[in-house]
Structure formats: structure tokens, C-alpha cells
Design a protein around this motif. Structure first.
Motif, PDB file in Angstrom:
ATOM      1  N   SER A  41      40.347  67.818 -25.813  1.00 21.55           N
ATOM      2  CA  SER A  41      40.775  67.710 -24.414  1.00 21.55           C
ATOM      3  C   SER A  41      42.271  67.989 -24.264  1.00 21.55           C
ATOM      4  O   SER A  41      43.081  67.547 -25.083  1.00 21.55           O
ATOM      5  N   GLU A  61      44.107  66.730 -22.112  1.00 24.60           N
ATOM      6  CA  GLU A  61      44.831  65.556 -21.624  1.00 24.60           C
ATOM      7  C   GLU A  61      45.141  64.550 -22.738  1.00 24.60           C
ATOM      8  O   GLU A  61      45.890  63.597 -22.506  1.00 24.60           O
ATOM      9  N   ILE A 116      43.892  61.302 -20.098  1.00 21.78           N
ATOM     10  CA  ILE A 116      42.612  61.518 -20.790  1.00 21.78           C
ATOM     11  C   ILE A 116      41.515  60.630 -20.182  1.00 21.78           C
ATOM     12  O   ILE A 116      40.349  61.008 -20.155  1.00 21.78           O
ATOM     13  N   ASN A 150      39.772  62.311 -17.318  1.00 21.08           N
ATOM     14  CA  ASN A 150      39.055  63.553 -17.572  1.00 21.08           C
ATOM     15  C   ASN A 150      37.601  63.295 -17.190  1.00 21.08           C
ATOM     16  O   ASN A 150      37.017  62.274 -17.560  1.00 21.08           O
ATOM     17  N   LYS A 151      37.039  64.179 -16.419  1.00 19.40           N
ATOM     18  CA  LYS A 151      35.711  63.899 -15.862  1.00 19.40           C
ATOM     19  C   LYS A 151      34.626  63.768 -16.930  1.00 19.40           C
ATOM     20  O   LYS A 151      33.571  63.183 -16.675  1.00 19.40           O
ATOM     21  N   SER A 152      34.894  64.273 -18.115  1.00 17.13           N
ATOM     22  CA  SER A 152      33.875  64.135 -19.160  1.00 17.13           C
ATOM     23  C   SER A 152      33.894  62.733 -19.791  1.00 17.13           C
ATOM     24  O   SER A 152      32.977  62.361 -20.526  1.00 17.13           O
ATOM     25  N   CYS A 190      36.425  69.552 -15.718  1.00 18.70           N
ATOM     26  CA  CYS A 190      36.735  68.213 -16.261  1.00 18.70           C
ATOM     27  C   CYS A 190      38.176  67.777 -15.988  1.00 18.70           C
ATOM     28  O   CYS A 190      38.433  66.631 -15.694  1.00 18.70           O
ATOM     29  N   GLY A 191      39.108  68.695 -16.098  1.00 21.16           N
ATOM     30  CA  GLY A 191      40.509  68.312 -15.889  1.00 21.16           C
ATOM     31  C   GLY A 191      40.991  68.603 -14.470  1.00 21.16           C
ATOM     32  O   GLY A 191      42.174  68.500 -14.197  1.00 21.16           O
ATOM     33  N   ASP A 200      33.859  72.789 -20.321  1.00 23.11           N
ATOM     34  CA  ASP A 200      34.925  72.333 -19.422  1.00 23.11           C
ATOM     35  C   ASP A 200      34.378  71.708 -18.137  1.00 23.11           C
ATOM     36  O   ASP A 200      35.153  71.301 -17.273  1.00 23.11           O
TER      37      ASP A 200
END
Lengths: 321, 478
Positions: B125, B127, B318, B321-323, B371-372, B403
Motif C-alpha cells: 500500500s 499509505e 493506511i 485505505n479502503k481495502s 482504495c487510496g 487497487d
């Protein structure tokens, strides 16, 4: 004492300068307009040419050369250039926009009242740009209302600001600009004011002196001191050396010195204070020599240059850390 | 004047039969007592007020410096104290767990070693700041300010849509909306005990001071902004003013002997806490983005040495982050040994083989997000997108599926909104703000964002959304 952020101090100093510049330009244009109307029947050529003096008093100003010699068209072109044009960096609208940009950058240092009044003034001036059928009568009315708004902003500042470094820098910007404008006016107007009165048309001559005093907001103050007698040397003395007139160079420099002294309590002599001390000493001790000078207009331009040096020294000391 | 209620989803002011919900009766009654002319007059007054006060944001991608007002809808949203108690507990739980996760991630990494969160998700990632492993911020606080986006489902239950742990913005509008409503519709407050939001700047300053380096008695706090052209500049300036602290840009700061100073008219002045409103990558050109003109060379080193606090702490991004979002219930269980209080939306991860296939096959039905990403950018709302938009988005997704995440389209709740001279239902979300200082505190209010266009799901200010005042009702004394 914790210092103010240098960038914020610079912006607030320029906020003071731009507000003063805007009010000064609005006032100057109103006086020129009135003078031009007053003498139009007496000296039509002069009524047109005096507008060029405005450009001399605002060196660097951008005014499209009017194609017509019709006095109304010339008047409209100059009023437009100094009131509403964003191409002319010395116009009222440009100065207010610049003041508002400074205010946006340091909004956290301002009171809400101040920002709102300034923002409203800016938005109104921007709105006039798109107004259909703009004409000289409308612009005259805008000049008056804009001056009132600027007084409102300056009043809000004095009423609501914390008495700290921010207000000191703002006032320093304001008085520096004011003294500079008075000196430029004198530099341009003195040659004619000091010309022999037997060689001029007296009604026009006195109308021009009255206009000169009014354009630095000093006619009433002058009359309070000297009555209605418009003697050119007294006028020069009044605008340079008077101890009470808010637009006299002496008062402006004294106030600038007070602000600097307050900033510099306990510090060794700084460069701005040293340069300002030289100007102050000249105004204090060389009054007679200056007034007796055969080139008083040149002395005024010199003093304006000295003020620019003080400005540069303030910038270097406080804004470039 | 008509008050239409929603035909789908949960309507916050009307029940399924179209009757006014009890907590809205007084409010709607007050509005009904005003003439159309009076409403138009007040709406104009409100718009003028926003313009004159310069309550604006700047839009990206337009000519530099274009200021727009954030449309404000004067019909306030009301949340009962019972509902709010649940939201508050849920957010405190979530913020606490996310902060534990960050502490763990930058130290022992139990969550990775125990397989709660996949290694590759973190390590791959953008982030995650590996440069900061081993650096522990004061009191172990990473997430000083968190904005959690919530929706209400078809039954009115709150769902978490996403967490904003980097630089959540919008709180200035929460405070300004309240001020505006006081001025324009003072009578609305007559019959409701609305909890105050005005203490936020004080709460924020307390949280920031709490994080100051050890031994600093009267810590100097500054807000760090990218500058006047940033979309949220109004907010940066607002918060600095309301807290009474300087608003600085990177060029105002210097680092010497691993300490941070600001350039003042009296020389260098030490700064102890930086509430930064710029992304990690721009914070320090020595460590992150070397071309950054916004940051301060040496800042991260000073931070590592414990000489300055940065809020939110670098590396906190981090967590939003959507994940990471689908793993939050597991993180809550791991760190707090609790079940999640506020449910969240089912999420497919583009990085998982099965999920990727599902997303690809159901693109027109899903909401797919980078995700970011933030601010509604890099996002596809399948059910409302055109065939061409879906085709273009598919190409992006196929190129880097890892992503993206996808979620079913959740029907937002609706709220009466004054539009075109009538009161009509519009979709709303809610972003409450939590502060982490000496404990986690949630501001009793929040930013209600509203999709101003009929049928729209887009509530982001940058894309035409507006906002409302959000009233949290005080508990009634028994």
C-alpha cells in the motif's frame, strides 16, 4: 514576547497599505472629477489635462489613452481606469482585491467583522464589472459608496483588532502609504502652486489648491488652522510639517516611528528605525531649509524615495526571516 | 407548500405511511407556519451570508483560485439522543481499534503475524510508511482527528461507509452551518434542546496539546496548510482562528537541530505540535516526495526524535485505505475483544481472485472505489453510470484490480431539503468527528452532506453536494 508569523506580518502590513491606497485613489479621483467640472468653463484644456496629473501621482498606473477629446469621455475613461479596472494595478478595485487576497491568507489573524466588510466591498466592486449600462454618473455614486465602505473596514479594524503586533504592522502599512501619497501629490502639484499668482487665472489657481488639499483629505483641517486663506507655502507647510493633520508627512512619520519603537522595545537600533530617524530628523530640524528650497517638489520626491527605503528595510527585517 | 417523502430508502422525517416522525413534528410545523415569500427571503439571506463571509471551498481542476460556496440547506437533520448514543459508542470503539491497529502496524505487527490482515495488503500500500516503523507518537496516538462516514439503511440503522483518518475535512461547515441557522431561522431552536458544537475548537486544541512532546509546558500549536489554493483552505484558516494558533505553510517552518521553528517577526519560534492538513507524501521532501514544495525538509526526522508532534501522525493514512475497511470488525475483535457496534457494508476486494471475478461480472450493479481515493474521485457508481463510463472504468479496473474495492449500492436515507421552492427528499450521509486526546471524544453533531440533485447519490462538495446543520438532541431528564 512571541513574534507574529513573518508571512502573516507581511500580509497584514500590505492589507493596511492596500486599504489606504484604495481610499486614497477613490478620494483623488473624486477630487479630480470635481475640479475638472469646476474649471471646465474657465479653462477647457486644463480640465482635460489635469487627468494626466492623476497618472503622475500614481506612477505605473495603466490608463488607456482616451481617443476622444470630449471632456465627458475623458472623464469616464479615467474614472473607469482608477475605479473599476483590474488592469490598472493602482485602481480602487485592484487595491481592494489585493487587500482581500492578503486578508484571505491571514484570515485567522483578522476579526470576522473586518473580513466580512472587506469581502463584501470586493464582491460589490466585482459585481459592478458586469453591470450593464455603466456610466459616469453611476461610477461617481460607486466612488462615494466605496469610500464609505473602506472607512467602515478601517473602522472595524480599529474597533475590533487586538492591540498587538498585527495591528502595529497594519497601521505601519497604512501610514507609510499615506505619507507616500501626500509626497507624490506635493511633488506633482507644487510647481504650479508655487508659480507666481500674477501669471495665473486666480479662480482656477485656487480651485486647484483646494482640490490638492481635498485630495489628501486636508481642506477642512487646513481651514481650521489657517482659515480660508489658501497660501501655497502654508499649504506646503501644512502637508509636510503640521503636527496634527492626519495626512501630513510629519504625523505619518511620527506614527510610523511610534509603531516601530513599540515593536523594537529593548532591541538595539534597527535599520528601519535608523532610516526613519533620518527622515524624522529632517522633518523636525530642517523645516525652514526645506520650505525655502527652490526645488521643493524635488525634495518631496526625495522624501518619497526615503520612505520607500524604510519600507524595504521593514520588509527585510521583519518579513524575510 | 408540498413536503414530499421518499418513495425508496429510509426517510428520516416521514414514516412509511407518510406521517411525520414525532421528532420532526415541531420543525415541520414551524416551516409550515412561514409563507413562501418568507422562505425565499430567508434563503436569499442565507446565500448572501455565505458569500459575504467567504465560507467557500476551492474546486480542483478549475482555474486556479476559483472559490465556490458550499450549498447549505436550511432544513436541519435531527438525530435522537438514543440513536446518537449508539453512533457515539460505535465511533469510539472504531477509532480506538483503528489506533491500536496503527500502533501495532508500526511496531510488533501482531495483526500481520496472526494473519488478521494480509501482509501484502499493507506492504503493497502507498499509505504504509515503512520509514516510520519503530516510531511511536506521544501516548501512542495516531488518529487525533477522525471523520467516519455513516449512512442509514432502509430501516434507519446506521452503517459505516468509510473512515477518514488522514485529514478529514468538513468540521468548519458543522460550526458555520449552526451559526448560519441561528441567524437565518432562530425560531427553529425554540422547541428543541440541541446539543452544542461550538466547543470543537477547544476540544481540538486540547487533543493537540495532549500530544505535545514531553516536557513542553505551554506547547505551541500550529495548523499546517498547503496554502490558499487548497480546496479546504477556508477550513484550515477557520480552525487556526478558532483555536487562536498560527496558520503556517511549509515555507514558514524550518528544522534546526531536529527541532521545528516558525519564522516570526522576532526570529525563530519553536513549534511543538503541527496539525497538518497536507498529505504524508508532501510533509518532508527529504523522506517522502522529493519535489514537494509544501513540506518542511527535516520534519520527519524531528518527529522521529520526538521533538514535534504531528497530527494526524504520519502513516495513519493506511487505516483509511479502503481495502482495510473490510478487516475492521476483525481488528475490533483482536484489539478490544468486542463485537462491532456499528455494522458496515459488505465489501469485495479487487485483490482477491474470487472477489475480482465477481466485481468484473457485476460492475454495473456495484459501487467501485479506488482504495487510496477520496472526495468521490476515482469512483464508479455502476447503477447510475452510462455504458461508456462503465466501459472506461472497466479498463482501469482490469489494469490494476488490486487497487479497487466494490460495495453494493446502498440506498442512502432521505431527508427533506428545500429545493426549487418545495421541500423534497434528498439523499444524505453523515460524517461525525472524533478527537483522540486524553480519550476519544465525539463531537455531538456532524457534517450532514446532501445530494442536492434529485436522484443523485453524490454528496461530495467538490461534485455538487451541499450540507445541513445536524442536530443531536439532548437526553430528556426523566
Amino acid at each position: 514576547m512571541i513574534g507574529m508569523l513573518a508571512r502573516a506580518a507581511e500580509n497584514i502590513y500590505w492589507l493596511g497599505r492596500y486599504l489606504e491606497r484604495a481610499e486614497s485613489a477613490a478620494r483623488m479621483v473624486q477630487c479630480m472629477d470635481q475640479l475638472s467640472l469646476e474649471i471646465r468653463g474657465l479653462d477647457p484644456d486644463l480640465a482635460l489635462n489635469i487627468w494626466k496629473h492623476l497618472q503622475e501621482m500614481y506612477p505605473g498606473s495603466l490608463v488607456p489613452t482616451p481617443e476622444s477629446t470630449d471632456p465627458d469621455a475623458v472623464t469616464e475613461a479615467y474614472i473607469h481606469a482608477f475605479l473599476m479596472s483590474f488592469d490598472n494595478q493602482l485602481s480602487v478595485a485592484y487595491s481592494i482585491r489585493s487587500a482581500r487576497e492578503n486578508a484571505r491568507v491571514i484570515r485567522e489573524n483578522l476579526t470576522r467583522e473586518t473580513f466580512v466588510l472587506l469581502n463584501e466591498c470586493h464582491l460589490r466592486l466585482q459585481g459592478y464589472m458586469n453591470e450593464p449600462d455603466m456610466n459616469v454618473m453611476r461610477m461617481r455614486s460607486i466612488l462615494s459608496s466605496t469610500r464609505q465602505e473602506i472607512f467602515g473596514i478601517q473602522g472595524a479594524i480599529q474597533q475590533t483588532f487586538t492591540r498587538d503586533e498585527g495591528l502595529l504592522f497594519l497601521d505601519m502599512g497604512s501610514v507609510t502609504e499615506r505619507a507616500y501619497r501626500t509626497l507624490l501629490l506635493l511633488g506633482v502639484k507644487l510647481p504650479f502652486m508655487l508659480s507666481a499668482t500674477d501669471q495665473v487665472d486666480l479662480p482656477v489657481y485656487y480651485a486647484r489648491i483646494r482640490a490638492a488639499l481635498k485630495s489628501v483629505a486636508s481642506l477642512e483641517n487646513y481651514r481650521r488652522n489657517y482659515g480660508a486663506d489658501l497660501d501655497p507655502m502654508r499649504v506646503s507647510h501644512f502637508l509636510l510639517f503640521d503636527r496634527r493633520a492626519p495626512h501630513s508627512v510629519h504625523v505619518c512619520m511620527r506614527e510610523l516611528k511610534q509603531h516601530l519603537d513599540e515593536l523594537e522595545v529593548g532591541s538595539p537600533l534597527t535599520n528601519p528605525a535608523r532610516l526613519l530617524g533620518k527622515i524624522a530628523a529632517r522633518l523636525e530640524f530642517e523645516e525652514q531649509e526645506i520650505l525655502a528650497s527652490s526645488e521643493l517638489d524635488r525634495v518631496c520626491h526625495e522624501l518619497a524615495g526615503d520612505i520607500n527605503e524604510v519600507h524595504d528595510a521593514i520588509s527585510r527585517l521583519y518579513f524575510t526571516v | 407548500m408540498d413536503w414530499k417523502h421518499a418513495s425508496q430508502g429510509f426517510d428520516e422525517a416521514f414514516d412509511s405511511k407518510g406521517d411525520i416522525r414525532p421528532i420532526y413534528e415541531e420543525l415541520i410545523g414551524t416551516f409550515r407556519g412561514l409563507s413562501e415569500q418568507e422562505l425565499v427571503r430567508r434563503e436569499k439571506l442565507q446565500e448572501m451570508s455565505l458569500v459575504n463571509q467567504g465560507i467557500t471551498f476551492t474546486v480542483y481542476g478549475e482555474e486556479e483560485g476559483v472559490e465556490r460556496i458550499f450549498p447549505f440547506d436550511f432544513v436541519p437533520r435531527i438525530i435522537s439522543s438514543e440513536d446518537w448514543n449508539l453512533v457515539e459508542r460505535g465511533i469510539v470503539q472504531r477509532v480506538t481499534a483503528i489506533n491500536h491497529f496503527l500502533v501495532d502496524l508500526y511496531s510488533e505487527q501482531h495483526c500481520l503475524r496472526e494473519g488478521i490482515v494480509p501482509h501484502e495488503l499493507i506492504l503493497g500500500s502507498d499509505e504504509f510508511r515503512r520509514e516510520l516503523i519503530g516510531t511511536r507518537p506521544r501516548h501512542g496516538i495516531y488518529t487525533h482527528v477522525v471523520g467516519t462516514d455513516l449512512l442509514r439503511d432502509d430501516h434507519g440503522g446506521f452503517l459505516v461507509l468509510e473512515d477518514n483518518c488522514r485529514n478529514p475535512s468538513g468540521v468548519s461547515y458543522v460550526l458555520e452551518n449552526r451559526n448560519l441557522l441561528f441567524r437565518v431561522f432562530p425560531e427553529l431552536f425554540n422547541r428543541y434542546a440541541v446539543r452544542q458544537v461550538e466547543r470543537y475548537p477547544q476540544m481540538l486544541l486540547e487533543a493537540l496539546r495532549y500530544s505535545a512532546p514531553r516536557g513542553r509546558e505551554n506547547p505551541v500549536v500550529a495548523v499546517l496548510t498547503p496554502g490558499i489554493y487548497n480546496s479546504a483552505y477556508f477550513e484550515h484558516s477557520f480552525l487556526a482562528r478558532e483555536m487562536g494558533v498560527p496558520l503556517v505553510e511549509g515555507r514558514d517552518l524550518i528544522v534546526e537541530d531536529d527541532q521545528v521553528f516558525m519564522r516570526t517577526t522576532r526570529g525563530k519560534q519553536r513549534v511543538d505540535v503541527i496539525y497538518r492538513r497536507i498529505d504524508d507524501v508532501y510533509l518532508d521532501p527529504v523522506v517522502f516526495e522529493m519535489n514537494s514544495m509544501l513540506g518542511v525538509p527535516g520534519l520527519i526526522h524531528a518527529y522521529r526524535r520526538g521533538n514535534v508532534a504531528i497530527a494526524n501522525a504520519p502513516g495513519a493514512g493506511i487505516a483509511d485505505n479502503k481495502s482495510i475497511y473490510p478487516y475492521v470488525p476483525d481488528l475490533i475483535r483482536l484489539y478490544l475483544d468486542e463485537d462491532i457496534i456499528l455494522p458496515q457494508v459488505h465489501t469485495w476486494l479487487g485483490r482477491r481472485e474470487d472477489d475480482r471475478k465477481y466485481i468484473s461480472e457485476h460492475l454495473p450493479e456495484l459501487v467501485v472505489k479506488l482504495c487510496g481515493g477520496a472526495g468521490g474521485y476515482g469512483m464508479l457508481v455502476g447503477p447510475t453510470a452510462s455504458a461508456a463510463e462503465i466501459k472506461a472504468f472497466r479498463a482501469q479496473f482490469d489494469a490494476r484490480p488490486q487497487d479497487y474495492i466494490a460495495q453494493p449500492l446502498i440506498e442512502f436515507s432521505h431527508h427533506p431539503t428545500y429545493t426549487g421552492g418545495n421541500f423534497a427528499p434528498r439523499r444524505v450521509d453523515l460524517r461525525p468527528f472524533a478527537l483522540f486526546g486524553d480519550g476519544v471524544k465525539v463531537l455531538p453533531g456532524g457534517l450532514t452532506r446532501v445530494a442536492m440533485e434529485e436522484g443523485s447519490y453524490v454528496v461530495n462538495s467538490s461534485q455538487g453536494g451541499g450540507s445541513k446543520d445536524t442536530w443531536i438532541l439532548a437526553e430528556q431528564e426523566s
